[in-house]
Design a protein around this motif. Structure first.
Motif, short mmCIF file in Angstrom:
data_model
loop_
_atom_site.label_atom_id
_atom_site.label_comp_id
_atom_site.label_asym_id
_atom_site.label_seq_id
_atom_site.Cartn_x
_atom_site.Cartn_y
_atom_site.Cartn_z
N GLU A 1 30.01 92.59 45.37
CA GLU A 1 30.46 91.20 45.25
C GLU A 1 29.72 90.31 46.25
OE1 GLU A 1 34.83 89.50 44.71
OE2 GLU A 1 34.41 89.90 46.84
N TRP A 2 29.55 90.79 47.47
CA TRP A 2 28.86 90.01 48.50
C TRP A 2 27.45 89.66 48.04
CZ3 TRP A 2 24.66 89.45 51.54
CH2 TRP A 2 24.80 88.74 52.74
N LEU A 3 26.72 90.65 47.54
CA LEU A 3 25.34 90.41 47.13
C LEU A 3 25.28 89.43 45.96
CD1 LEU A 3 22.35 91.04 47.45
CD2 LEU A 3 22.67 92.93 45.84
N CYS A 4 26.14 89.61 44.96
CA CYS A 4 26.13 88.71 43.80
C CYS A 4 26.42 87.28 44.22
CB CYS A 4 27.14 89.18 42.76
SG CYS A 4 26.67 90.70 41.90
N LEU A 5 27.41 87.09 45.08
CA LEU A 5 27.73 85.74 45.53
C LEU A 5 26.63 85.16 46.40
CD1 LEU A 5 31.55 86.09 46.23
CD2 LEU A 5 30.48 84.50 44.62
N PHE A 6 25.98 86.00 47.20
CA PHE A 6 24.87 85.49 48.01
C PHE A 6 23.70 85.06 47.12
CE2 PHE A 6 21.09 86.24 50.84
CZ PHE A 6 21.30 85.12 51.63
N LEU A 7 23.46 85.78 46.04
CA LEU A 7 22.43 85.37 45.09
C LEU A 7 22.78 84.01 44.48
CD1 LEU A 7 21.66 88.75 43.28
CD2 LEU A 7 20.22 87.56 44.94
N VAL A 8 24.05 83.82 44.14
CA VAL A 8 24.50 82.52 43.60
C VAL A 8 24.31 81.43 44.65
CG1 VAL A 8 26.57 81.25 42.89
CG2 VAL A 8 26.07 83.49 41.90
N TRP A 9 24.67 81.73 45.90
CA TRP A 9 24.46 80.78 47.00
C TRP A 9 22.98 80.43 47.12
CZ3 TRP A 9 22.10 80.27 51.81
CH2 TRP A 9 22.69 79.39 52.73
N LEU B 1 44.74 76.30 30.74
CA LEU B 1 43.81 75.29 31.25
C LEU B 1 43.51 75.48 32.74
CD1 LEU B 1 45.14 72.06 29.47
CD2 LEU B 1 43.07 73.36 28.92
N THR B 2 44.35 76.23 33.43
CA THR B 2 44.17 76.37 34.89
C THR B 2 43.92 77.83 35.29
OG1 THR B 2 46.58 76.59 35.20
CG2 THR B 2 45.64 74.37 35.34
N ARG B 3 43.38 78.60 34.38
CA ARG B 3 43.14 80.02 34.65
C ARG B 3 41.76 80.29 35.24
NH1 ARG B 3 43.03 83.52 29.34
NH2 ARG B 3 42.01 84.96 30.79
N PHE B 4 41.02 79.24 35.57
CA PHE B 4 39.62 79.38 35.97
C PHE B 4 39.43 79.31 37.48
CE2 PHE B 4 39.86 77.44 31.76
CZ PHE B 4 39.19 78.38 31.00
N GLY B 5 40.49 79.63 38.23
CA GLY B 5 40.40 79.61 39.69
C GLY B 5 39.30 80.49 40.25
N PRO B 6 39.16 81.75 39.78
CA PRO B 6 38.07 82.59 40.32
C PRO B 6 36.69 81.98 40.08
CG PRO B 6 39.69 83.95 39.20
CD PRO B 6 40.06 82.52 38.90
N GLN B 7 36.48 81.44 38.88
CA GLN B 7 35.18 80.84 38.58
C GLN B 7 34.97 79.58 39.44
OE1 GLN B 7 37.28 82.10 35.98
NE2 GLN B 7 35.96 83.89 36.26
N ALA B 8 36.03 78.83 39.67
CA ALA B 8 35.92 77.65 40.55
C ALA B 8 35.53 78.08 41.97
CB ALA B 8 37.24 76.87 40.56
N ALA B 9 36.10 79.18 42.44
CA ALA B 9 35.75 79.68 43.77
C ALA B 9 34.28 80.09 43.83
CB ALA B 9 36.65 80.86 44.14
N TYR B 10 33.79 80.74 42.78
CA TYR B 10 32.38 81.12 42.75
C TYR B 10 31.49 79.88 42.80
CZ TYR B 10 34.50 85.39 40.79
OH TYR B 10 35.28 86.49 40.56
N LEU B 11 31.90 78.82 42.11
CA LEU B 11 31.10 77.61 42.10
C LEU B 11 31.19 76.86 43.43
CD1 LEU B 11 31.55 76.29 38.47
CD2 LEU B 11 29.44 76.99 39.58
N PHE B 12 32.28 77.02 44.16
CA PHE B 12 32.32 76.48 45.52
C PHE B 12 31.25 77.15 46.38
CE2 PHE B 12 36.69 74.61 45.04
CZ PHE B 12 36.36 73.35 45.52
N VAL B 13 31.05 78.46 46.19
CA VAL B 13 29.99 79.16 46.91
C VAL B 13 28.64 78.60 46.49
CG1 VAL B 13 28.85 81.40 47.22
CG2 VAL B 13 31.36 81.26 47.21
N PHE B 14 28.46 78.37 45.20
CA PHE B 14 27.21 77.79 44.70
C PHE B 14 26.94 76.42 45.33
CE2 PHE B 14 25.03 74.98 41.77
CZ PHE B 14 23.92 75.72 41.37
#
Length: 373
Positions: A226-234, A71-84
């Motif tokens: 990774e930088w570009l993908c996260l910036f696109l999400v941002w 239930l708590t394995r989604f830390g990376p996805q949570a971090a990506y959504l913090f960027v969003f």
């Protein structure tokens, strides 16, 4: 398109960027959920054996612990959504100002952002150094600090301290000490600058500077995918700030967003990042459709935790690892030992986060801000 029609569209988009109080509550609840995933995921990673280890010797505790880890394995996805969410709140604010005919001034923007970030980051890094140095050298837990996914002791350097204070991680340097989660905050600050440049210059279609930014994106993609993908999400988050749905879709967008959030955990990092951008769009659509206020008691609790999300994120891992390394030392094998680790870590992290907030804002300003909220 006539000038009047264009102006009407611009004003409509600028007005849509306003976040209603009801939507703010849902955004706060979303931040609390994401923070819990990151924090509890690290608690599980630090304090529990791996799922294969527990599956080889099943017991009642191991069954519950496996469920907790799942239930708590989604830390990376949570971090990506913090960027969003950063893109939605900060990048969307930049777009709102631009569409309203108030192009943001760089000095005012960067001073506002960095004066709210640097003091918090300074205290978080200082506490990280105190935890890591005392745990590794004064209390004899150096072998544990060295035997992680990277050598925490080797990362305790003045260079990394100041580089992390300037949010150069992970693009140019690694994390300071055990505070690996700071990679997210480093990217977010870098996206403030890149987002400002994009909004300021790409709004002038014939600007050579806008063309230069567009030309730089493939270069960034080549060296730092990774930088570009996260910036696109941002950037997607920023655009959604100025697009308001015409009707309330109920809870369906949240269910859609959560389903993608779970599925993204099964993918490799880059597709997972991009899918989280779509997941975040569903969650934002849910938040923007809010029409009712929550009960006052629920609003108060959620707001208190959401207000500390930055400080908790910035300090939780060094504090948690220190408690594990110095007090417990071994992975939990019983309900009592794990619950003790969980309770102590939660209490210490929340107390430290509240202390950092008090140190940064001061008692008077903090009381005024809380009264206003």
């Amino acid at each position: 398109m006539t000038p009047a029609r264009r102006d009407a569209i611009v004003l409509s988009a600028a007005g849509a960027a306003t976040i209603s109080p009801q939507a703010s509550r849902r955004l706060e609840a979303l931040r609390v959920f994401l923070l819990a995933e990151v924090f509890l995921g690290h608690i599980a990673a630090v304090g529990l054996p791996t799922i294969p280890e527990m599956a080889r010797a099943p017991s009642a505790f191991h069954v519950v612990a496996i469920v907790f880890r799942l239930l708590t394995r989604f830390g990376p996805q949570a971090a990506y959504l913090f960027v969003f969410l950063s893109g939605f709140l900060v990048g969307g604010g930049l777009l709102r100002d631009r569409l309203s005919g108030r192009p943001p001034a760089f000095r005012a923007f960067i001073v506002q952002r960095m004066t709210s970030i640097l003091p918090n980051l300074f205290w978080a890094l200082l506490l990280s150094a105190a935890f890591d140095l005392s745990g590794a050298f004064l209390l004899g837990a150096a072998p544990l600090y060295r035997a992680q996914n990277y050598d925490y002791v080797a990362a305790l350097t003045p260079t990394l301290f100041f580089a992390n204070l300037l949010s150069l991680q992970p693009t140019f340097v690694g994390a300071f000490g055990s505070n690996g989660p700071l990679w997210t905050l480093g990217y977010i600050v870098q996206f403030y600058l890149a987002g400002f440049a994009a909004v300021r210059f790409l709004s002038a279609p014939h600007s050579w500077r806008g063309a230069a930014i567009l030309a730089a994106l493939p270069i960034i993609a080549f060296f730092r995918h990774e930088w570009l993908c996260l910036f696109l999400v941002w950037g997607v988050g920023a655009i959604l700030r100025v697009i308001r749905p015409r009707r309330d879709f109920g809870w369906a967008p949240l269910a859609f967003g959560l389903a993608l959030f779970v599925f993204a955990n099964l993918l490799s990092p880059l597709p997972s990042i991009l899918l989280c951008g779509v997941s975040g769009a569903g969650m934002i659509l849910w938040a923007q459709g809010a029409r009712r206020e929550w009960p006052a008691a629920a609003r108060g609790r959620i707001n208190q935790i959401a207000r500390l999300s930055y400080e908790v994120y910035a300090i939780h891992y060094p504090a948690t690892f220190f408690i594990f390394a110095v007090i417990f030392g071994d992975k939990a094998t019983t309900f009592v030992s794990f619950l003790a680790f969980l309770a102590l870590s939660t209490a210490v992290v929340l107390a430290l986060a509240a202390t950092i907030r008090l140190l940064v804002h001061g008692a008077d300003r903090l009381a005024l801000a809380e009264a206003a909220s």
